[in-house]
Scaffold this motif. Structure first.
Motif, PDB file in Angstrom:
ATOM      1  N   SER A  61       1.120  -1.167   0.132  1.00  0.00           N
ATOM      2  CA  SER A  61       0.293  -0.116  -0.193  1.00  0.00           C
ATOM      3  C   SER A  61       0.382   1.437  -0.185  1.00  0.00           C
ATOM      4  CB  SER A  61      -0.731   0.120   0.611  1.00  0.00           C
ATOM      5  OG  SER A  61      -0.216   0.066   2.287  1.00  0.00           O
ATOM      6  N   HIS A  62       1.941   1.438   0.647  1.00  0.00           N
ATOM      7  CA  HIS A  62       2.908   2.286   0.286  1.00  0.00           C
ATOM      8  C   HIS A  62       4.400   1.991  -0.466  1.00  0.00           C
ATOM      9  CE1 HIS A  62       1.308   2.161   4.591  1.00  0.00           C
ATOM     10  NE2 HIS A  62       1.326   3.572   4.225  1.00  0.00           N
ATOM     11  N   ALA A  63       4.754   3.041  -1.476  1.00  0.00           N
ATOM     12  CA  ALA A  63       5.575   3.381  -2.368  1.00  0.00           C
ATOM     13  C   ALA A  63       7.108   4.225  -2.210  1.00  0.00           C
ATOM     14  CB  ALA A  63       5.084   3.403  -3.860  1.00  0.00           C
ATOM     15  N   VAL A  64       8.118   4.206  -2.839  1.00  0.00           N
ATOM     16  CA  VAL A  64       8.851   4.633  -2.518  1.00  0.00           C
ATOM     17  C   VAL A  64       9.243   5.599  -4.046  1.00  0.00           C
ATOM     18  CG1 VAL A  64      11.746   5.593  -2.185  1.00  0.00           C
ATOM     19  CG2 VAL A  64      10.124   3.760  -1.121  1.00  0.00           C
ATOM     20  N   PHE A 119      -1.494 -10.862 -16.007  1.00  0.00           N
ATOM     21  CA  PHE A 119      -0.555 -10.380 -16.100  1.00  0.00           C
ATOM     22  C   PHE A 119      -0.456  -9.016 -14.658  1.00  0.00           C
ATOM     23  CE2 PHE A 119      -4.006  -8.049 -17.919  1.00  0.00           C
ATOM     24  CZ  PHE A 119      -4.271  -6.641 -17.428  1.00  0.00           C
ATOM     25  N   VAL A 120       1.010  -8.340 -15.589  1.00  0.00           N
ATOM     26  CA  VAL A 120       2.246  -7.762 -13.846  1.00  0.00           C
ATOM     27  C   VAL A 120       1.627  -6.577 -15.023  1.00  0.00           C
ATOM     28  CG1 VAL A 120       3.604  -7.530 -12.535  1.00  0.00           C
ATOM     29  CG2 VAL A 120       2.778  -9.581 -12.634  1.00  0.00           C
ATOM     30  N   VAL A 121       1.444  -5.217 -14.482  1.00  0.00           N
ATOM     31  CA  VAL A 121       2.012  -3.573 -14.864  1.00  0.00           C
ATOM     32  C   VAL A 121       3.515  -4.104 -13.891  1.00  0.00           C
ATOM     33  CG1 VAL A 121       1.302  -1.628 -15.216  1.00  0.00           C
ATOM     34  CG2 VAL A 121      -0.033  -3.786 -16.076  1.00  0.00           C
ATOM     35  N   LYS A 122       4.052  -3.032 -14.360  1.00  0.00           N
ATOM     36  CA  LYS A 122       5.336  -2.289 -13.389  1.00  0.00           C
ATOM     37  C   LYS A 122       5.299  -0.751 -13.488  1.00  0.00           C
ATOM     38  CE  LYS A 122       8.723  -6.078 -13.789  1.00  0.00           C
ATOM     39  NZ  LYS A 122      10.121  -6.474 -13.553  1.00  0.00           N
ATOM     40  N   VAL A 123       4.360  -0.577 -12.242  1.00  0.00           N
ATOM     41  CA  VAL A 123       4.727   1.297 -12.295  1.00  0.00           C
ATOM     42  C   VAL A 123       6.291   1.568 -11.577  1.00  0.00           C
ATOM     43  CG1 VAL A 123       3.441   3.410 -11.273  1.00  0.00           C
ATOM     44  CG2 VAL A 123       2.430   0.763 -12.561  1.00  0.00           C
ATOM     45  N   THR A 124       6.622   2.902 -11.979  1.00  0.00           N
ATOM     46  CA  THR A 124       7.523   3.449 -11.342  1.00  0.00           C
ATOM     47  C   THR A 124       7.180   5.272 -10.799  1.00  0.00           C
ATOM     48  OG1 THR A 124       9.316   2.457 -11.982  1.00  0.00           O
ATOM     49  CG2 THR A 124       9.663   3.954 -11.191  1.00  0.00           C
ATOM     50  N   PRO A 125       6.635   5.069  -9.208  1.00  0.00           N
ATOM     51  CA  PRO A 125       6.267   6.221  -8.863  1.00  0.00           C
ATOM     52  C   PRO A 125       6.760   7.251  -9.066  1.00  0.00           C
ATOM     53  CG  PRO A 125       5.870   4.161  -7.385  1.00  0.00           C
ATOM     54  CD  PRO A 125       7.105   4.127  -8.447  1.00  0.00           C
ATOM     55  N   ALA A 126       6.574   8.439  -9.190  1.00  0.00           N
ATOM     56  CA  ALA A 126       7.102   9.740  -9.282  1.00  0.00           C
ATOM     57  C   ALA A 126       6.894  10.804  -8.507  1.00  0.00           C
ATOM     58  CB  ALA A 126       7.118  10.134 -10.442  1.00  0.00           C
ATOM     59  N   TRP A 127       7.357  11.838  -7.246  1.00  0.00           N
ATOM     60  CA  TRP A 127       7.357  12.282  -6.355  1.00  0.00           C
ATOM     61  C   TRP A 127       6.281  13.785  -7.242  1.00  0.00           C
ATOM     62  CZ3 TRP A 127       7.794  11.843  -1.322  1.00  0.00           C
ATOM     63  CH2 TRP A 127       8.410  11.193  -1.555  1.00  0.00           C
ATOM     64  N   GLY A 128       5.192  14.036  -6.672  1.00  0.00           N
ATOM     65  CA  GLY A 128       3.806  15.127  -6.672  1.00  0.00           C
ATOM     66  C   GLY A 128       2.870  14.142  -8.370  1.00  0.00           C
ATOM     67  N   ALA A 132       3.070   8.784   2.597  1.00  0.00           N
ATOM     68  CA  ALA A 132       3.893   7.688   4.186  1.00  0.00           C
ATOM     69  C   ALA A 132       4.560   6.589   3.453  1.00  0.00           C
ATOM     70  CB  ALA A 132       2.233   7.224   4.457  1.00  0.00           C
ATOM     71  N   ALA A 133       5.531   7.100   2.280  1.00  0.00           N
ATOM     72  CA  ALA A 133       6.207   6.091   2.381  1.00  0.00           C
ATOM     73  C   ALA A 133       7.364   6.022   3.691  1.00  0.00           C
ATOM     74  CB  ALA A 133       7.574   6.444   1.375  1.00  0.00           C
ATOM     75  N   PRO A 134       7.801   4.623   3.510  1.00  0.00           N
ATOM     76  CA  PRO A 134       8.624   4.468   4.839  1.00  0.00           C
ATOM     77  C   PRO A 134       9.354   5.650   4.673  1.00  0.00           C
ATOM     78  CG  PRO A 134       8.498   2.791   3.395  1.00  0.00           C
ATOM     79  CD  PRO A 134       7.362   3.339   3.106  1.00  0.00           C
ATOM     80  N   LEU A 137      15.017  16.395  -1.218  1.00  0.00           N
ATOM     81  CA  LEU A 137      13.247  16.319  -1.629  1.00  0.00           C
ATOM     82  C   LEU A 137      12.829  17.302  -2.386  1.00  0.00           C
ATOM     83  CD1 LEU A 137      10.824  14.738  -1.109  1.00  0.00           C
ATOM     84  CD2 LEU A 137      10.265  16.321  -0.029  1.00  0.00           C
ATOM     85  N   PRO A 138      12.235  16.571  -3.794  1.00  0.00           N
ATOM     86  CA  PRO A 138      13.094  18.044  -4.825  1.00  0.00           C
ATOM     87  C   PRO A 138      11.311  18.886  -4.174  1.00  0.00           C
ATOM     88  CG  PRO A 138      12.833  15.652  -5.044  1.00  0.00           C
ATOM     89  CD  PRO A 138      12.401  15.223  -4.280  1.00  0.00           C
ATOM     90  N   ALA A 139      12.136  19.917  -4.667  1.00  0.00           N
ATOM     91  CA  ALA A 139      10.817  21.486  -4.014  1.00  0.00           C
ATOM     92  C   ALA A 139       9.648  21.448  -4.630  1.00  0.00           C
ATOM     93  CB  ALA A 139      11.653  22.742  -4.399  1.00  0.00           C
ATOM     94  N   GLU A 140       9.613  20.752  -6.034  1.00  0.00           N
ATOM     95  CA  GLU A 140       8.609  20.554  -6.963  1.00  0.00           C
ATOM     96  C   GLU A 140       7.374  19.168  -5.989  1.00  0.00           C
ATOM     97  OE1 GLU A 140      11.932  18.758  -9.226  1.00  0.00           O
ATOM     98  OE2 GLU A 140      11.414  20.945  -8.381  1.00  0.00           O
ATOM     99  N   SER A 141       7.929  19.013  -5.889  1.00  0.00           N
ATOM    100  CA  SER A 141       7.675  17.095  -5.557  1.00  0.00           C
ATOM    101  C   SER A 141       5.938  17.704  -4.705  1.00  0.00           C
ATOM    102  CB  SER A 141       7.917  15.915  -4.375  1.00  0.00           C
ATOM    103  OG  SER A 141       8.289  17.056  -3.043  1.00  0.00           O
ATOM    104  N   GLY A 142       5.483  18.607  -4.059  1.00  0.00           N
ATOM    105  CA  GLY A 142       4.175  18.735  -3.725  1.00  0.00           C
ATOM    106  C   GLY A 142       4.337  17.699  -2.342  1.00  0.00           C
ATOM    107  N   VAL A 143       5.147  17.312  -1.419  1.00  0.00           N
ATOM    108  CA  VAL A 143       4.976  16.436  -0.951  1.00  0.00           C
ATOM    109  C   VAL A 143       4.991  16.675   0.636  1.00  0.00           C
ATOM    110  CG1 VAL A 143       4.930  13.886  -0.324  1.00  0.00           C
ATOM    111  CG2 VAL A 143       4.880  14.565  -2.576  1.00  0.00           C
TER     112      VAL A 143
END
Length: 886
Positions: A366-369, A421-430, A490-492, A617-623
């Motif tokens: 449920s969490h991702a980095v 089937f499996v879908v690979k996702v790479t999360p991005a900040w913001g 809430a990424a650990p 942490l990038p300033a434009e991440s919005g996190v």
């Protein structure tokens, strides 16, 4: 009575031919109808609130003619069902007009005129046959059978005489008969005459709609609203019948409206047989409205039903495939989630096509980095009876950045077979990650959009799975079903926090707690540690500590104190933080905090919270950049010592105390010069303690007393279970709070610690007491040898005292003589001896008999404590001889 076989005609007394069996039967039915109606009308007039007898008459009347006999020709069936429908309708009208719950205008007028009871609901638990709606419904059923029977009858059959012959047929002299001139007509002519006058099919449909509408209205007003499945099925059945009636009448708009209202009920209750019939009607409405997309969805739903509707499934699938060929580019949306998406009216397992196509999905966590790929596992299955060729599959996300399309993941969907089937996702900040739907594009261009819900982590319902069906193993083990969104905020934090608690602390001692912050990938700026101690529930604590206290016990504040340094003066304030500073990625910070237990109690909880700002942490991440890490440790403490105390002199002499009547009883009696013997045992598990000094004090404050032991170098080190004996003065008339103040140190500790060990004895009275009791027996006792035990009572009052001395328990002894005695003790120091002769049974440790001395003048009792009755019995001569022989 309905008699006669199908044979010949009935004859009069003169032998002339009269009516055939068909006419004779309908003549009896007509006569019965008139008599029945008058009987029921009379009964309801006399008993409007109790139609029980009337209903029983209706059932008997109906049962007499309800089934057409086998000899009755098919052409007579319309006449039969017309008669049945008329009976039911007439009885329904009677109940409507002549019962308080009928609801008709005539019933209301009768109530207003005083000729009928006021309107009221049916009696509690009244059967359905008491309700007009029941009989309107039965009349509609008979009308439907009349329509079907009329469709199979040739109306010209039996009218061979032409229009003139038909015109010559008139009503006969008897009820329900016809004649031509003065002569009878044949059964064929009779049936031709009555069938030519049957209502047309549209008129019968209109009549059915009227009857069903009345049944629905009456049931809605009078039927019990218990919410049961039977009640829901009844109303749904009537509405479905009405919808079919409007469909036959050509009113497609009304038919569709009613079908749309009843189909969700059948879906929700799982009544597939009824749903199949409703869907067939809905398909006709959609075809007439030329709504291709709706027609396609209905055909797919029928095809997906299967089971008892399998006969229609194949034909419906063929129609659906033909519709899909004509609907190139049409998108069919199916709600798969537990809730509909915002902006969509459909969703969940009640969606019309929820069983046509199944889809489940879930992320691995449920969490991702951000920057680290994560897998989304998707499983899809077609429940349609034909294989669907798939052109491409697309995973649709809330943010188009993550949309994924593949033409190789799924090539076709066989019937009732999972494709994973499996879908690979790479999360991005913001960029929030939330998968909302799966789109399957078929080879013919039709798109199935399978909605997955809002991603609220609710597990999908599995009610649509058959008992013998299971989800694929890859789905059960490779993902968290229902997790459609990832929490990036809430990424650990890639950092660990540890507090090293090395066993229980000792009361009054300052112990160190090493702290460590270790980065495993993330950096943290301006970090700080916030420590909080949550003490346990003291009311539920059952810790036995013998009353031992620390010198800090009287200090205000909590039992457990956090210190910045080993000295007790550096206490931390609640929620005070410890500055950690910047911890670089892969770096480490170490520190210490100290703990002091002022008072014993249940275990406490130490909550350590690490706070700071993520580095880089990038300033434009919005996190949210702030990060926190928390850990919990349990703190506990135990007493370093346990102690027991005993006055050495006159330890079998006790006094009756009367200055506190509520607690009057037995206490030790001693005088100046007596000595207290204290046994002090080390109770600290796994610890080595050295005793520096022991001070005997009056009261816990230690403002008066004497040093009784002083070893500057710590003396001998003692481990758990080791003990030492300490003798110290016993002050007559002293306070019950006398104590030993022990100064000790732990090997490897921070310094000396003082512990207060109260002398837990009863209060020692000073001067004379009114009554003193001494227990005396020989110094040596032998098993099997009789001896004399004396109870010596001394009276220091100015009046004689009557006493009763009684043996309460003498286990382990054999008595000779009385076990109780009444004596009077002279005043001013008079003494009386009460002897008891007894013999010990066994050798070894034992207790003298339990005695109870009652002072009648004082209204008090004196019981000697266990310690004063302890003794050791030596082996007797017989036991010694037996031991020698062995």
């Amino acid at each position: 009575r309905d008699g006669d076989a199908a044979g010949g005609a009935k004859n009069t007394a003169g032998g002339a031919e009269t009516f055939g069996p068909v006419q004779a039967r309908f003549e009896r039915m007509a006569v019965a109808e008139r008599l029945h109606y008058k009987l029921c009308a009379l009964h309801l007039t006399l008993n409007p609130g109790d139609p029980g007898m009337c209903v029983a008459q209706m059932r008997a009347h109906h049962d007499a003619f309800r089934r057409p006999p086998g000899w009755l020709p098919p052409a007579a069936l319309p006449r039969h069902w017309s008669w049945v429908a008329r009976q039911h309708r007439a009885f329904a009208e009677l109940l409507s007009q002549r019962t308080p719950w009928g609801g008709s205008a005539s019933a209301a007028a009768g109530a207003a005129a005083g000729t009928m009871p006021l309107p009221s609901p049916p009696p509690p638990n009244a059967p359905m046959t008491y309700l007009p709606g029941f009989w309107y419904h039965a009349a509609a059923n008979a009308t439907e059978r009349l329509r079907r029977a009329a469709e199979s009858v040739d109306v010209d059959e039996g009218n061979s005489g032409g229009d003139g012959a038909a015109a010559a047929v008139v009503d006969g002299k008897y009820v329900g008969t016809f004649a031509r001139g003065d002569g009878p007509i044949t059964d064929a002519e009779y049936l031709g005459h009555v069938n030519a006058r049957l209502p047309s099919a549209p008129e019968l449909v209109k009549t059915s709609i009227e009857l069903l509408t009345k049944a629905h209205d009456h049931f809605k007003r009078t039927a019990p609203k218990d919410g049961s499945a039977g009640s829901a099925r009844l109303f749904a059945s009537i509405v479905a019948r009405l919808a079919r009636g409007y469909l036959l009448a050509g009113d497609f708009a009304s038919s569709k409206r009613l079908f749309d209202s009843v189909a969700p009920v059948y879906r929700r209750e799982g009544w597939d047989d009824l749903l199949g019939g409703v869907l067939m009607g809905m398909k006709d409405c959609a075809r007439h409205a030329k709504s291709n997309s709706e027609y396609l969805e209905i055909c797919l739903e029928i095809a997906a039903l299967g089971g008892t509707s399998a006969s229609n499934a194949v034909a419906a699938m063929a129609a659906a495939q033909a519709a899909m060929e004509d609907a190139n580019g049409t998108e069919v949306t199916i709600g798969m989630g537990t809730t509909p998406r915002s902006g969509h009216s459909s969703g969940g397992d009640d969606h019309p096509l929820a069983r046509a196509m199944h889809c489940v999905a879930g992320f691995g966590a449920s969490h991702a980095v951000p920057g680290e790929p994560i897998e989304l596992t998707v499983a899809v299955r077609s429940c349609l009876p034909a294989t669907l060729p798939v052109k491409s599959v697309t995973a649709v996300f809330g943010d188009g950045l993550y949309d994924w399309t593949s033409e190789d993941a799924v090539s076709e969907l066989p019937a009732r077979t999972w494709r994973v089937f499996v879908v690979k996702v790479t999360p991005a900040w913001g960029q929030p990650v939330n998968v909302v739907a799966l789109v399957l594009t078929l080879a013919n261009g039709v798109r199935f959009r399978l909605e997955l819900g809002d991603g609220d982590r609710e597990s999908p319902r599995r009610g649509w799975l058959a008992p013998d069906e299971r989800l694929p193993a890859a789905v059960n083990s490779g993902c968290n079903l229902g997790v459609h969104s990832l929490n990036l905020r809430a990424a650990p934090l890639k950092m660990s926090l540890s507090v090293n608690v090395d066993g229980p602390a000792l009361l009054g001692e300052v112990t160190a707690l090493p702290l460590a912050v270790v980065s495993t990938g993330d950096g943290l700026d301006d970090a700080e540690l916030v420590l909080t101690v949550k003490e346990g529930d003291k009311a539920g604590s059952t810790r036995e500590n013998g009353g031992i206290r620390s010198v800090e016990a009287s200090a205000p504040g909590p039992d457990v104190v956090l210190l910045r340094a080993p000295d007790s003066q550096s206490a931390m304030q609640p929620r005070e933080s410890i500055a950690v500073g910047n911890v670089s990625a892969g770096g480490t910070w170490r520190g210490k905090v100290y703990v002091l237990w002022r008072r014993l109690g249940p275990p406490a909880t130490l909550v350590a919270e690490l706070r700071g700002v993520r580095s880089g942490l990038p300033a434009e991440s919005g996190v949210e950049a702030n990060a926190a890490l928390e850990m919990v440790a349990e703190l506990s403490a135990r007493a370093p010592f346990t102690s027991t105390h005993r006055v050495l002199s006159a330890y079998r002499t006790f006094a009756l105390v009367l200055d506190e009547p509520a607690s009057a009883g037995t206490v030790e009696h001693a005088s100046d010069g007596d000595v207290t013997a204290s046994t002090v045992s080390v109770a600290a598990a796994g610890s080595i303690l050295a005793v520096d000094s022991v001070r005997a004090t009056k009261g816990f404050k230690g403002d008066e007393g004497a040093i009784v032991r002083n070893e500057q170098n710590g003396g001998v080190e003692l481990g758990e279970g080791d003990e030492f004996l300490q003798l110290w003065p016993h002050w007559a008339g002293g306070d019950a709070k006398d104590a030993l103040n022990v100064t000790w140190r732990r090997r490897g500790g921070f310094g000396p610690v003082q512990s207060v060990l109260p002398a837990s004895r009863s209060r020692v009275p000073g001067g004379k007491v009114p009554l003193t009791v001494t227990l005396e027996c020989p110094p040596r006792l032998y098993a099997g040898a009789p001896f004399q035990m004396e109870v010596r009572c001394r009276n220091d009052t100015s009046t004689p005292q009557a006493l009763t001395v009684r043996v309460v328990d003498h286990a382990g002894f054999v008595y000779s003589g009385a076990r109780s005695a009444d004596v009077t003790v002279d005043p001013d120091g008079g003494q009386t001896h009460v002897p008891f002769t007894l013999t010990t049974v066994d050798s070894g440790e034992t207790l003298l008999p339990d005695l109870e001395i009652t002072a009648k003048g004082f209204g008090a009792q004196l019981r000697l404590p266990r310690e004063s009755r302890e003794l050791y019995v030596l082996p007797g001569e017989r036991q010694q001889a037996a031991t020698a022989v062995v």
